[in-house]
Design a protein around this motif. Structure first.
Motif, PDB file in Angstrom:
ATOM      1  N   ALA A   1     -17.338  26.297  -9.575  1.00  0.00           N
ATOM      2  CA  ALA A   1     -16.149  26.574  -8.768  1.00  0.00           C
ATOM      3  C   ALA A   1     -15.078  25.509  -9.003  1.00  0.00           C
ATOM      4  O   ALA A   1     -13.877  25.820  -9.046  1.00  0.00           O
ATOM      5  N   GLY A   2     -15.511  24.273  -9.164  1.00  0.00           N
ATOM      6  CA  GLY A   2     -14.564  23.210  -9.456  1.00  0.00           C
ATOM      7  C   GLY A   2     -13.886  23.407 -10.799  1.00  0.00           C
ATOM      8  O   GLY A   2     -12.679  23.175 -10.948  1.00  0.00           O
ATOM      9  N   ARG A   3     -14.637  23.863 -11.786  1.00  0.00           N
ATOM     10  CA  ARG A   3     -14.051  24.114 -13.108  1.00  0.00           C
ATOM     11  C   ARG A   3     -13.077  25.292 -13.052  1.00  0.00           C
ATOM     12  O   ARG A   3     -12.032  25.285 -13.713  1.00  0.00           O
ATOM     13  N   ILE A   4     -13.411  26.307 -12.272  1.00  0.00           N
ATOM     14  CA  ILE A   4     -12.506  27.464 -12.124  1.00  0.00           C
ATOM     15  C   ILE A   4     -11.194  27.024 -11.468  1.00  0.00           C
ATOM     16  O   ILE A   4     -10.108  27.526 -11.816  1.00  0.00           O
ATOM     17  N   ASP A   5     -11.283  26.080 -10.528  1.00  0.00           N
ATOM     18  CA  ASP A   5     -10.089  25.587  -9.848  1.00  0.00           C
ATOM     19  C   ASP A   5      -9.286  24.614 -10.706  1.00  0.00           C
ATOM     20  O   ASP A   5      -8.255  24.103 -10.263  1.00  0.00           O
ATOM     21  N   GLY A   6      -9.758  24.336 -11.914  1.00  0.00           N
ATOM     22  CA  GLY A   6      -8.996  23.497 -12.825  1.00  0.00           C
ATOM     23  C   GLY A   6      -9.344  22.028 -12.775  1.00  0.00           C
ATOM     24  O   GLY A   6      -8.610  21.203 -13.352  1.00  0.00           O
ATOM     25  N   LEU A   7     -10.449  21.656 -12.129  1.00  0.00           N
ATOM     26  CA  LEU A   7     -10.842  20.251 -12.076  1.00  0.00           C
ATOM     27  C   LEU A   7     -11.397  19.811 -13.427  1.00  0.00           C
ATOM     28  O   LEU A   7     -12.115  20.563 -14.089  1.00  0.00           O
ATOM     29  N   SER A   8     -11.070  18.607 -13.811  1.00  0.00           N
ATOM     30  CA  SER A   8     -11.626  18.041 -15.032  1.00  0.00           C
ATOM     31  C   SER A   8     -13.067  17.608 -14.791  1.00  0.00           C
ATOM     32  O   SER A   8     -13.531  17.551 -13.643  1.00  0.00           O
ATOM     33  N   GLU A   9     -13.780  17.294 -15.866  1.00  0.00           N
ATOM     34  CA  GLU A   9     -15.167  16.857 -15.732  1.00  0.00           C
ATOM     35  C   GLU A   9     -15.258  15.547 -14.950  1.00  0.00           C
ATOM     36  O   GLU A   9     -16.201  15.336 -14.197  1.00  0.00           O
ATOM     37  N   TYR A  10     -14.264  14.677 -15.123  1.00  0.00           N
ATOM     38  CA  TYR A  10     -14.261  13.429 -14.367  1.00  0.00           C
ATOM     39  C   TYR A  10     -14.045  13.686 -12.885  1.00  0.00           C
ATOM     40  O   TYR A  10     -14.667  13.031 -12.028  1.00  0.00           O
ATOM     41  N   SER A  11     -13.154  14.634 -12.553  1.00  0.00           N
ATOM     42  CA  SER A  11     -12.925  14.978 -11.147  1.00  0.00           C
ATOM     43  C   SER A  11     -14.172  15.597 -10.533  1.00  0.00           C
ATOM     44  O   SER A  11     -14.525  15.306  -9.377  1.00  0.00           O
ATOM     45  N   ILE A  12     -14.851  16.450 -11.281  1.00  0.00           N
ATOM     46  CA  ILE A  12     -16.095  17.048 -10.786  1.00  0.00           C
ATOM     47  C   ILE A  12     -17.131  15.961 -10.535  1.00  0.00           C
ATOM     48  O   ILE A  12     -17.845  15.990  -9.522  1.00  0.00           O
ATOM     49  N   PHE A  13     -17.201  15.006 -11.444  1.00  0.00           N
ATOM     50  CA  PHE A  13     -18.192  13.925 -11.307  1.00  0.00           C
ATOM     51  C   PHE A  13     -17.886  13.050 -10.094  1.00  0.00           C
ATOM     52  O   PHE A  13     -18.777  12.797  -9.264  1.00  0.00           O
ATOM     53  N   PHE A  14     -16.636  12.586  -9.969  1.00  0.00           N
ATOM     54  CA  PHE A  14     -16.299  11.632  -8.913  1.00  0.00           C
ATOM     55  C   PHE A  14     -16.081  12.293  -7.556  1.00  0.00           C
ATOM     56  O   PHE A  14     -16.424  11.704  -6.522  1.00  0.00           O
ATOM     57  N   ARG A  15     -15.543  13.509  -7.532  1.00  0.00           N
ATOM     58  CA  ARG A  15     -15.165  14.126  -6.263  1.00  0.00           C
ATOM     59  C   ARG A  15     -16.208  15.087  -5.714  1.00  0.00           C
ATOM     60  O   ARG A  15     -16.288  15.287  -4.496  1.00  0.00           O
ATOM     61  N   LEU A  16     -17.030  15.681  -6.583  1.00  0.00           N
ATOM     62  CA  LEU A  16     -18.006  16.663  -6.119  1.00  0.00           C
ATOM     63  C   LEU A  16     -19.439  16.154  -6.179  1.00  0.00           C
ATOM     64  O   LEU A  16     -20.207  16.327  -5.227  1.00  0.00           O
ATOM     65  N   VAL A  17     -19.805  15.531  -7.295  1.00  0.00           N
ATOM     66  CA  VAL A  17     -21.208  15.174  -7.507  1.00  0.00           C
ATOM     67  C   VAL A  17     -21.571  13.858  -6.809  1.00  0.00           C
ATOM     68  O   VAL A  17     -22.569  13.797  -6.076  1.00  0.00           O
ATOM     69  N   LEU A  18     -20.782  12.816  -7.021  1.00  0.00           N
ATOM     70  CA  LEU A  18     -21.132  11.512  -6.464  1.00  0.00           C
ATOM     71  C   LEU A  18     -21.294  11.527  -4.940  1.00  0.00           C
ATOM     72  O   LEU A  18     -22.243  10.927  -4.427  1.00  0.00           O
TER      73      LEU A  18
END
Length: 281
Positions: free
Chosen positions: A177-194
């Protein structure tokens, strides 16, 4: 079903609390013993080691010696800086490597993860001679960076091993869902996963801090200069060939325990969650 699962989760967390409390009582007894004896005269340390200090046995000579002899505020800052910087790089690079191993499937993924985990079984001290030569070549001897780099390399295998298991449980739908919303891999890592693996991060931080803070081997070999001495190495000034200043040694040990207790207090809840995650289904 949901109520039963929630009840099992609460029971598991309660059981973890009880177990950790029992271990804390056992583990804190030597700490309490050090604190008590650091406030007593040398004669009372050996004659009544288990008794609390009284008006006759109370003596702060150990703390005054520690503060007057040597530069213990500097030693304390060196230990704090080296440990803090090492933990930062261990958690940052360890989390990045764990995310890559758990998220991206490629040929040799398992083999690379096994290779990174070998550091848990192979002590880094076996490479002391090579590490010393490398630090001499790069002119890093008697610098904080020599210790930070070694401790980061020492803590990464355990961090990668623990965090990769936790990150593999993060919902793939959330990341998609984060990738569909246009988040970069770094944003997914820092904002969603961590944020979702904070208990595991706290667990890694606690278990990585103890060997770094208490280490004597690498500070003695890589950074023995006065301006880079750590607290553990600086306390060795009170250890003599024929006699030891036990008041000063116990006082230095009591001061060195404080940051560890503070870290455990701050991350205790996250530590328990990290230890009990996955215990029940």
């Amino acid at each position: 079903m949901a109520i039963s699962r929630a009840r099992r989760n609460r029971m598991a967390e309660l059981g973890a609390h009880i177990i950790l409390l029992a271990f804390a009582v056992i583990a804190l007894f030597p700490v309490l013993l050090i604190l008590i004896n650091s406030l007593k005269t040398k004669k009372a340390i050996f004659r009544q080691p288990l008794e609390f200090p009284t008006s006759e046995t109370l003596d702060l000579v150990g703390y005054t010696t520690v503060l007057q002899q040597g530069n213990f505020p500097l030693y304390f800052w060196n230990s704090l800086f080296v440990t803090g910087a090492s933990l930062f790089f261990i958690l940052l690079f360890g989390a990045m490597a764990a995310f890559a191993l758990s998220e991206y499937k490629f040929r040799g993924n398992r083999l690379l993860g096994l290779y990174m985990a070998l550091g848990i079984m192979i002590p880094i001290r076996l490479g002391t001679v090579g590490i010393l030569r490398l630090m001499v070549t790069t002119d890093l001897v008697n610098t904080h960076w020599a210790l930070i780099l070694v401790y980061t390399a020492q803590g990464l295998p355990l961090a990668i091993f623990i965090l990769s298991e936790f990150m593999s449980t993060v919902s793939s739908d959330l990341k998609s869902a984060g990738r569909i919303d246009g988040l970069s891999e770094y944003s997914i890592f820092f904002r969603l996963v961590l944020p979702l693996v904070r208990p595991a991060m706290a667990t890694v931080a606690v278990f990585s801090m103890i060997p770094v803070w208490n280490d004597l081997w690498f500070p003695l070999i890589l950074a023995p200069a006065e301006h880079t001495k750590t607290l553990t190495l600086g306390a060795q000034v009170f250890v003599g060939q024929f006699t030891n200043n036990w008041n000063a040694i116990l006082a230095a040990m009591a001061l060195a325990i404080i940051p560890v207790l503070v870290l455990y207090t701050i991350f205790s809840r996250q530590l328990i969650r990290g230890l009990t995650s996955g215990a029940v289904k």
